[in-house]
Motif scaffolding. Sequence first.
Motif, mmCIF file in Angstrom:
data_model
loop_
_atom_site.group_PDB
_atom_site.id
_atom_site.type_symbol
_atom_site.label_atom_id
_atom_site.label_comp_id
_atom_site.label_asym_id
_atom_site.label_seq_id
_atom_site.Cartn_x
_atom_site.Cartn_y
_atom_site.Cartn_z
ATOM 1 N N ALA A 1 -2.363 24.836 -3.059
ATOM 2 C CA ALA A 1 -1.076 24.233 -3.407
ATOM 3 C C ALA A 1 -0.172 25.306 -4.000
ATOM 4 C CB ALA A 1 -1.274 23.092 -4.407
ATOM 5 N N GLY B 1 -0.508 18.010 -4.988
ATOM 6 C CA GLY B 1 -0.326 19.083 -5.970
ATOM 7 C C GLY B 1 0.936 19.869 -5.662
ATOM 8 N N PHE B 2 1.117 20.162 -4.379
ATOM 9 C CA PHE B 2 2.263 20.946 -3.943
ATOM 10 C C PHE B 2 3.583 20.227 -4.225
ATOM 11 C CE2 PHE B 2 5.010 21.212 -0.047
ATOM 12 C CZ PHE B 2 5.666 22.360 -0.399
ATOM 13 N N ALA C 1 0.221 21.581 -10.423
ATOM 14 C CA ALA C 1 -0.614 21.340 -9.247
ATOM 15 C C ALA C 1 -2.030 20.985 -9.690
ATOM 16 C CB ALA C 1 -0.625 22.575 -8.353
#
Lengths: 262, 256, 320, 274
Positions: B75, B134-135, B195
């Motif tokens: 991420a 997360g990204f 993230a």
Amino acid sequence: MAETGRLTRAPALVANPVMLLRVGLIAAVLALWQTVSVSGLLFRDVVPSLGAIAGALARLLVDPGFFGHLGTSALEIAVALVIGGLSGLIVGLALGANRLLGKAFEPYLYYLGPTPKIIFFPIMIMWFGVGPGSKVAMGVISCFFPIALSTAAGMRQIDRVLIRVGRSFRAATWQMVSKIYLPAMREPIVNGVRLGFGVAVIGTLLAETKLSNRGVGFLVINSYSTFDMPRMYALLIIVFMIAIGVNALVGRLGAGRPHIKS
Amino acid sequence: MNGARRLAAKLAPPVLGLTTLVLAIILIQILIEAGRINRFVVPLPTQIAASFGRVIAEENVLGRFLLTAGEALAAGVLLTVVGIGLGVLLYRFRLLRLACETWVAALASAPLVLMYPLFLVIFGRSALTMVMIGFVAALPPVILKTIEGLAGTRRVLIDVGRSFKLTQAQQFWKILFPAALPSMFVGIRLGLIFALINVVGVEFLINFGGLGQLINELAERYDLPGTYAAICFVVLVSVCFFAVTGWIERWLRPAD
Amino acid sequence: MGRLRALAGMAAVAVFLSTGAAAAADALKVTIGQRGNWDSAVVHLGSKPGIFRKHGLDVESIYTSGRGETLQPVIAGSVDLGIAVGTLGAIAAYSRGAPVRIVGAQATGAADYWYAKATSPIRSLKDTDGKTIAFSTNGSSTHSVVLAFIKEFGLAAKPTATGNPSSTLTAVMTDQVDVGWASPPFGLKEMSEGKIRLIARATDASLVRGRTIRVIVAHAPALAQRADTISRFMQAYRESIDYMYGDGPQVIKDYAEFVGVPEPLARRVRDEFFPKSLLWPDEIKGLDSLMEEAVAFKFVNAPLTEQQTKEFIQISGTPR
Amino acid sequence: MKPAGPILVVEDIVKRFDTPDGALTAIDRVSFDVAPGEFLAVIGPSGCGKSTLFNVIGGLIDGYQGRVSVAGETVRGPHAALGMVFQEESTFPWRTVIENVAFPLEIAGVAKAERIERARHFVALVGLAGFERRYPAELSGGMRQRVSMARTLASEPKILLMDEPFAALDEQTRLLLGDKVLQIQQELKQTTLLITHNITEAVQLSDRILVMTYRPGRVKRVVSIDLPRPRTSEIVSSDAFGHYVAQIWSDLREEATRGMQDAEAHSRRERATP
């Protein structure tokens, strides 16, 4: 003269294209969603049409029961923010004021800060029960860290000369805190509160999804588990709107005075 | 003599911190043994310590550790590329920035993680879902810090570039980018932390994947010492991330 | 005369209110997992016609997302009872010394069913060789059902954890898994719309038919101190089940409203998927195979001794 | 108490600092005194410990040898009779001009209406009447420094202590602000101690000038400035002024050179990146 002229004219000139662009962007996102929904590229029921979401949104907004849930969550988050914010502020001030304390304990805060707080939920249930207590506790441990850390950092960033000014006028400790430290740290504190608000919302709502019979988090997970996706998106849209609104409001508080360029 | 004093001054804070931690743990142990804390809610610290070996041996902690850290790292890579890209885009097109910057800031406090069902649908019940959540959740700080860094480049440096008649690309790579790097790095570091929080949080929520799932499963089996031990491992991941980003930052910015 | 009657009426109301207030003294807090399932709706449906009130009980229910969240508050003593706690989880907690006791069965056998996408070639469990079959999470009751399918039918299918019915449905519809699981009423709408096809029921596995997969647990000190209250609760619970399987249409109406489905579907849930015996709390069945599984999934290190089992399982109220 | 005696006495001050290269003596046996109504300047090259001396007298640092007394009272911590004006930008950006100037009165617990009234007088005194409601960010650097000065004057100190208050300003503004200081001093008969590295400024304003040596800071010479008062900045074109400036520069030149060589040597050791 030229300066003031630019200042008064510029917003009027810029505002229109900005508004246009914003409307355009929203339209583009909605169009993309609708296209995906209609195309059936993704499982249809999970990407419901805009009409279905709008319908669910309208039904929610006329449902008095919904506002009860919203009130519950809002109250939990507010209490969490007050408790977590005040304790974060006090700890932050202590760590920022005392080099030894700061160096000794701040690393631990930095390690625990990025730890996902939801993993503490089983423990919070056991400590604070199944009622609003455990949700508030989740909100508190979520927002404590960003507020404490940004207060401590803000404290160290205060222009030293302002502290010397206070001391030269023989200000008492409480006068130093109320008249110099806090006003000088307004920006980092407001930023900490903004961050803290975001994570408090996440902590509280996630806790509600796990265990509760009230609150917006409960509604979200309930809609999901009965596969009422339009209603789930409608709820998320409302939560996002409120989060964005509060964030903008707090941000405006923080903007305050113009800065002196050094 | 002087050296000894400075060494003492340097060691005092970590010693104080560690001593406090140890004392707190001992206090908890005593309170539990005295029955002041419910031992079915908080296990004895000695039991937690004893369960480490078991958890590591039986629950594939290393694999899970690497999975969780790997997901967060993946991420992070996406964040760096996309976040800085978007930041540059917003910086270059003033109109876009005026229209979007406050939105991006507001998204930072919106509970994006609640969207996880949608991600499950698009990316399936797989590591990819964790990476993507997360990204997305960590994107706002990277974008904002990139813009902040670029916009905060001192006017005189830009003028220096212009006086040397740099092209647009040169101006960006030779002047703006290096000047904005420290701020971008702050953004990436914040992003990595966001993230990690979201990756473990979603693992916990949907009971799938690395350390987050482990905590959920151990809590499910009512293996309390194991649950606390697993939480310690998550804290360890965040310690590692903190340390590694610290090193990289110092390596990138030796002059500061 | 009229005024006298009105006074008498008011007095009656006052008496009713005061007994109501007296009944509120016997407050019970319960956590309930799996909101929306027919079997976990007993307290809700029985409260509607006032069955619990009649027994002098004021029950406050808190719904959980299932599994550990139902049990943890019971262990900590922040609620008195936990309803629809996985039997394995309860055994694990007890074996580690947590103050919990089983006071009744909550689900014996299972109403869960397995399905495939309507366009899929899979028509029965026999067609699943080399395919993936969903269960919720490791060590859950759906996990044991899938393992029992594989064992009893000699399948070569791959069990896959997919989480709750919602995420399982999306996984099936997006071809991430071949066979999904659900618990009614979830998915019945999709089935009647012809989107999915039922291919097996949990009770197709003989192992599952005679096994109590979920139980009602009590906080041990609460059970010791308020044995009578909890016993009255279990009586009211049994009465509520009788009511749920009575002829009255109201209970179906209430359930349909509770889970937001049409009434015919609500009726179908009860009549097709949940025999009354599934809900009846009097006996914990299949304890031996449950113990085996508890060991296999690392919920306990060794099966409970007879002595322990006796302390652990204290069926409350009057079994019939 | 003798009215003619010195109001500020500085006796044998020695201050050392611990540094990674060992102990460093910043100031060494500095003694002087200031009479009531007198304007004394302390001048020296960078690194002669001027600011340290300022902080010692102001009571902002301790751990030194010697004694500072104000009207016979030994200074321990910031003293009510001493008002300090700092070299750095020190206005509170979150307060308006009038609120900045009223700050010391607020600390002392003066009621709001009265402190605003008194602050207004000092705002006018430094020539900022009409800017009361502005924030510092809306003012020029010279105006902000006058706000700081008004703020300190508002505490009505017996002695005004100024640490290079005009260091950040351009030469012309500095001369004009000097006029302002002269005028205020004329009006208030304000005892003032000015720390500076600027020779013109020192000669323009002072009755006496103390010339310090480069590290460790010692008193090298005391010069009495016998220029007529009231003065204005026009005095800089007079012969007598030029004479004083030349005399002080000849004393300072040697010290400044040593300072510069020292700094270069230090940089070479540190290999500091630009």
